[in-house]
Design an enzyme around this catalytic site. Structure first.
Site, PDB file in Angstrom:
ATOM      1  N   ASP A 113     -18.711   5.539  26.299  1.00 27.31           N
ATOM      2  CA  ASP A 113     -18.010   6.734  25.799  1.00 27.31           C
ATOM      3  C   ASP A 113     -18.816   8.010  26.074  1.00 27.31           C
ATOM      4  O   ASP A 113     -20.040   7.983  26.113  1.00 27.31           O
ATOM      5  CB  ASP A 113     -17.775   6.561  24.285  1.00 27.31           C
ATOM      6  CG  ASP A 113     -16.716   7.524  23.763  1.00 27.31           C
ATOM      7  OD1 ASP A 113     -15.973   8.115  24.584  1.00 27.31           O
ATOM      8  OD2 ASP A 113     -16.641   7.697  22.534  1.00 27.31           O
ATOM      9  N   ASN A 167     -17.875  10.460  28.646  1.00 34.48           N
ATOM     10  CA  ASN A 167     -17.789  11.030  30.001  1.00 34.48           C
ATOM     11  C   ASN A 167     -17.284  12.470  29.974  1.00 34.48           C
ATOM     12  O   ASN A 167     -17.807  13.336  30.675  1.00 34.48           O
ATOM     13  CB  ASN A 167     -16.821  10.209  30.869  1.00 34.48           C
ATOM     14  CG  ASN A 167     -17.341   8.827  31.179  1.00 34.48           C
ATOM     15  OD1 ASN A 167     -18.504   8.525  30.914  1.00 34.48           O
ATOM     16  ND2 ASN A 167     -16.484   7.983  31.724  1.00 34.48           N
ATOM     17  N   HIS A 223     -16.083  11.123  34.589  1.00 32.38           N
ATOM     18  CA  HIS A 223     -15.683   9.738  34.877  1.00 32.38           C
ATOM     19  C   HIS A 223     -16.370   9.226  36.147  1.00 32.38           C
ATOM     20  O   HIS A 223     -16.765   8.067  36.228  1.00 32.38           O
ATOM     21  CB  HIS A 223     -14.157   9.630  34.999  1.00 32.38           C
ATOM     22  CG  HIS A 223     -13.458   9.938  33.709  1.00 32.38           C
ATOM     23  ND1 HIS A 223     -13.806   9.356  32.510  1.00 32.38           N
ATOM     24  CD2 HIS A 223     -12.424  10.771  33.410  1.00 32.38           C
ATOM     25  CE1 HIS A 223     -13.039   9.818  31.539  1.00 32.38           C
ATOM     26  NE2 HIS A 223     -12.188  10.685  32.063  1.00 32.38           N
ATOM     27  N   SER A 252      -8.760   1.924  27.431  1.00 36.32           N
ATOM     28  CA  SER A 252      -8.166   1.245  26.282  1.00 36.32           C
ATOM     29  C   SER A 252      -6.650   1.390  26.300  1.00 36.32           C
ATOM     30  O   SER A 252      -6.101   2.299  26.948  1.00 36.32           O
ATOM     31  CB  SER A 252      -8.724   1.814  24.976  1.00 36.32           C
ATOM     32  OG  SER A 252      -8.081   3.025  24.644  1.00 36.32           O
ATOM     33  N   GLU A 302      -5.027   2.552  24.116  1.00 34.97           N
ATOM     34  CA  GLU A 302      -4.729   3.834  23.468  1.00 34.97           C
ATOM     35  C   GLU A 302      -4.988   5.024  24.399  1.00 34.97           C
ATOM     36  O   GLU A 302      -4.547   6.145  24.130  1.00 34.97           O
ATOM     37  CB  GLU A 302      -5.563   3.989  22.185  1.00 34.97           C
ATOM     38  CG  GLU A 302      -5.103   3.102  21.024  1.00 34.97           C
ATOM     39  CD  GLU A 302      -5.396   1.616  21.226  1.00 34.97           C
ATOM     40  OE1 GLU A 302      -6.460   1.281  21.801  1.00 34.97           O
ATOM     41  OE2 GLU A 302      -4.553   0.776  20.846  1.00 34.97           O
ATOM     42  N   ARG A 323      -3.622  10.069  27.016  1.00 33.78           N
ATOM     43  CA  ARG A 323      -4.307  11.179  27.704  1.00 33.78           C
ATOM     44  C   ARG A 323      -3.395  11.832  28.751  1.00 33.78           C
ATOM     45  O   ARG A 323      -2.387  11.244  29.151  1.00 33.78           O
ATOM     46  CB  ARG A 323      -5.572  10.642  28.378  1.00 33.78           C
ATOM     47  CG  ARG A 323      -6.547  10.127  27.359  1.00 33.78           C
ATOM     48  CD  ARG A 323      -7.874   9.801  27.978  1.00 33.78           C
ATOM     49  NE  ARG A 323      -8.790   9.366  26.939  1.00 33.78           N
ATOM     50  CZ  ARG A 323     -10.096   9.391  27.021  1.00 33.78           C
ATOM     51  NH1 ARG A 323     -10.662   9.832  28.118  1.00 33.78           N
ATOM     52  NH2 ARG A 323     -10.851   8.980  26.029  1.00 33.78           N
ATOM     53  N   LEU A 381     -24.421 -13.068  36.807  1.00 35.11           N
ATOM     54  CA  LEU A 381     -23.854 -12.274  35.704  1.00 35.11           C
ATOM     55  C   LEU A 381     -22.332 -12.409  35.648  1.00 35.11           C
ATOM     56  O   LEU A 381     -21.634 -12.287  36.648  1.00 35.11           O
ATOM     57  CB  LEU A 381     -24.219 -10.787  35.908  1.00 35.11           C
ATOM     58  CG  LEU A 381     -23.584  -9.807  34.920  1.00 35.11           C
ATOM     59  CD1 LEU A 381     -24.179  -9.971  33.521  1.00 35.11           C
ATOM     60  CD2 LEU A 381     -23.772  -8.360  35.402  1.00 35.11           C
ATOM     61  N   ARG A 396     -17.741   4.094  15.894  1.00 32.93           N
ATOM     62  CA  ARG A 396     -16.532   3.325  15.588  1.00 32.93           C
ATOM     63  C   ARG A 396     -16.287   2.322  16.696  1.00 32.93           C
ATOM     64  O   ARG A 396     -16.890   2.385  17.766  1.00 32.93           O
ATOM     65  CB  ARG A 396     -15.321   4.247  15.385  1.00 32.93           C
ATOM     66  CG  ARG A 396     -15.058   5.184  16.534  1.00 32.93           C
ATOM     67  CD  ARG A 396     -13.804   6.051  16.283  1.00 32.93           C
ATOM     68  NE  ARG A 396     -13.713   7.090  17.284  1.00 32.93           N
ATOM     69  CZ  ARG A 396     -14.151   8.338  17.140  1.00 32.93           C
ATOM     70  NH1 ARG A 396     -14.698   8.715  16.008  1.00 32.93           N
ATOM     71  NH2 ARG A 396     -14.049   9.216  18.129  1.00 32.93           N
TER      72      ARG A 396
HETATM   73  C1  IPE Z   1     -13.095   4.088  23.645  1.00 31.97           C
HETATM   74  O1  IPE Z   1     -13.319   5.432  23.846  1.00 31.97           O
HETATM   75  C2  IPE Z   1     -12.478   3.489  24.874  1.00 31.97           C
HETATM   76  C3  IPE Z   1     -13.324   3.453  26.053  1.00 31.97           C
HETATM   77  C4  IPE Z   1     -14.597   3.770  26.124  1.00 31.97           C
HETATM   78  C5  IPE Z   1     -12.673   2.995  27.245  1.00 31.97           C
HETATM   79  P1  IPE Z   1     -12.279   6.543  23.356  1.00 31.97           P
HETATM   80  O2  IPE Z   1     -12.876   7.855  23.737  1.00 31.97           O
HETATM   81  O3  IPE Z   1     -10.931   6.233  23.882  1.00 31.97           O
HETATM   82  O4  IPE Z   1     -12.272   6.329  21.783  1.00 31.97           O
HETATM   83  P2  IPE Z   1     -11.901   7.311  20.590  1.00 31.97           P
HETATM   84  O5  IPE Z   1     -10.563   7.900  20.900  1.00 31.97           O
HETATM   85  O6  IPE Z   1     -12.964   8.364  20.543  1.00 31.97           O
HETATM   86  O7  IPE Z   1     -11.920   6.445  19.376  1.00 31.97           O
HETATM   87  C1  IPE Z   2     -15.100   7.354  28.071  1.00 31.54           C
HETATM   88  O1  IPE Z   2     -15.331   8.715  28.046  1.00 31.54           O
HETATM   89  C2  IPE Z   2     -14.175   6.925  29.178  1.00 31.54           C
HETATM   90  C3  IPE Z   2     -12.816   6.555  28.756  1.00 31.54           C
HETATM   91  C4  IPE Z   2     -12.410   6.448  27.519  1.00 31.54           C
HETATM   92  C5  IPE Z   2     -11.852   6.280  29.799  1.00 31.54           C
HETATM   93  P1  IPE Z   2     -14.289   9.721  27.425  1.00 31.54           P
HETATM   94  O2  IPE Z   2     -13.303  10.111  28.471  1.00 31.54           O
HETATM   95  O3  IPE Z   2     -13.697   9.167  26.181  1.00 31.54           O
HETATM   96  O4  IPE Z   2     -15.218  10.975  27.079  1.00 31.54           O
HETATM   97  P2  IPE Z   2     -15.200  11.824  25.750  1.00 31.54           P
HETATM   98  O5  IPE Z   2     -15.324  10.856  24.612  1.00 31.54           O
HETATM   99  O6  IPE Z   2     -13.904  12.575  25.719  1.00 31.54           O
HETATM  100  O7  IPE Z   2     -16.385  12.702  25.881  1.00 31.54           O
HETATM  101 MG    MG Z   3     -14.229   9.172  24.220  1.00 28.22          MG
END
Ligand code: IPE
Ligand code: IPE
Ligand code: MG
Length: 254
Positions: free
Chosen positions: A29, A31, A46, A74, A76, A80, A140, A203
């Protein structure tokens, strides 16, 4: 013995022996925030995240982690913006296509876990291909959670089990925890003993809910693209010092 080597061996002696997780889960998480902090678009984050994933795979090979599950998209994340979703899907394609040779050479076995019905045909074929080509590898075990949600996974497992009952192949009285574990995407892989989440969020965000029943958690402040060997070692050192009791009591109570 020179004083230098005495210092070195003293430092080595005081360094705790690293306990290596058998199954490491990583919620990659941060990026987007990594990119924003540099005045760049989220997509750059990303891209940097994929580089960090390559580094993690190498670290796991070098340190002897047997199973690695990474959360990369995810169920969810569909909420986006379309452009960002398309970019992430493009990255998965490029990762699978460009890294397949190297993963294969490094004896990595790749499995993509998640809902494939939500993916288009060409991506499904690419996934089938990488799984098939690396299936006999013995190094792995890399599980990439893509279009993955733990609640959806459990619902899928319940449907499978219900089908077996309906077909007369399974007596409800014989449904055990093992039946459920075997019906999940992670069948055959031991439950994660350590789950790392980067970016300071604390979380689970619907990752491996069933499998994480007794996992240790490590929340680190670094954004995913900045996750490197020093963070990895720091987490492993902390993990090595934890006592896992599984509901029991201390091994050597005083
Ligand atoms: C969790 O990150 C999913 C991935 C890392 C792929 P999110 O950025 O989607 O999670 P929330 O929305 O902060 O809980
Ligand atoms: C994790 O980074 C990658 C994915 C969930 C695809 P985020 O894109 O959630 O980056 P933040 O949390 O918004 O910084
Ligand atoms: Mg995130």
């Amino acid at each position: 013995m020179s004083s230098d080597s005495a210092i070195t061996s003293a430092a080595a002696a005081s360094r705790p022996i690293l306990r290596i997780p058998v199954h490491l889960g990583v919620i990659m998480d941060g990026n987007g925030r990594w990119a924003r902090a540099r005045g760049k678009p989220r997509t750059e984050g990303h891209l940097a995240g994929v580089k960090s994933l390559r580094r993690l795979v190498e670290l796991c090979i070098n340190y002897g982690v047997a199973n690695l599950t990474v959360f990369s998209f995810s169920s969810e994340n569909w909420s986006r913006p379309r452009d960002e979703i398309n970019f992430i899907f493009g990255l998965l394609r490029r990762f699978v296509a460009s890294d397949l040779e190297k993963l294969y050479r490094n004896n990595v076995r790749v499995r993509i876990i998640g809902d494939r019905d939500g993916l288009d045909g060409s991506l499904r074929r690419l996934i089938d291909d990488v799984e098939m080509k690396t299936d006999a590898n013995t190094g792995l075990n890399l599980l990439v959670a893509f279009n993955y949600g733990a609640k959806a996974e459990i619902a899928m497992a319940v449907r499978r089990i219900a089908e077996a009952v309906k077909a007369g192949d399974l007596d409800p009285a014989d449904i055990t925890e093992a039946t459920i574990s075997r019906s999940l995407y992670t069948y055959g892989v031991p439950d994660p003993d350590l789950i790392i989440r980067t970016s300071g969020e604390q979380r689970v965000s619907n990752f491996l809910l069933w499998q994480a029943a007794y996992a240790e958690f490590a929340f680190v402040h670094e954004y995913w693209p900045d996750f490197d060997e020093s963070t990895f070692r720091r987490v492993l050192e902390d993990f090595s010092s934890r006592e896992r009791r599984f509901g029991g009591i201390e091994a050597n109570p005083t």
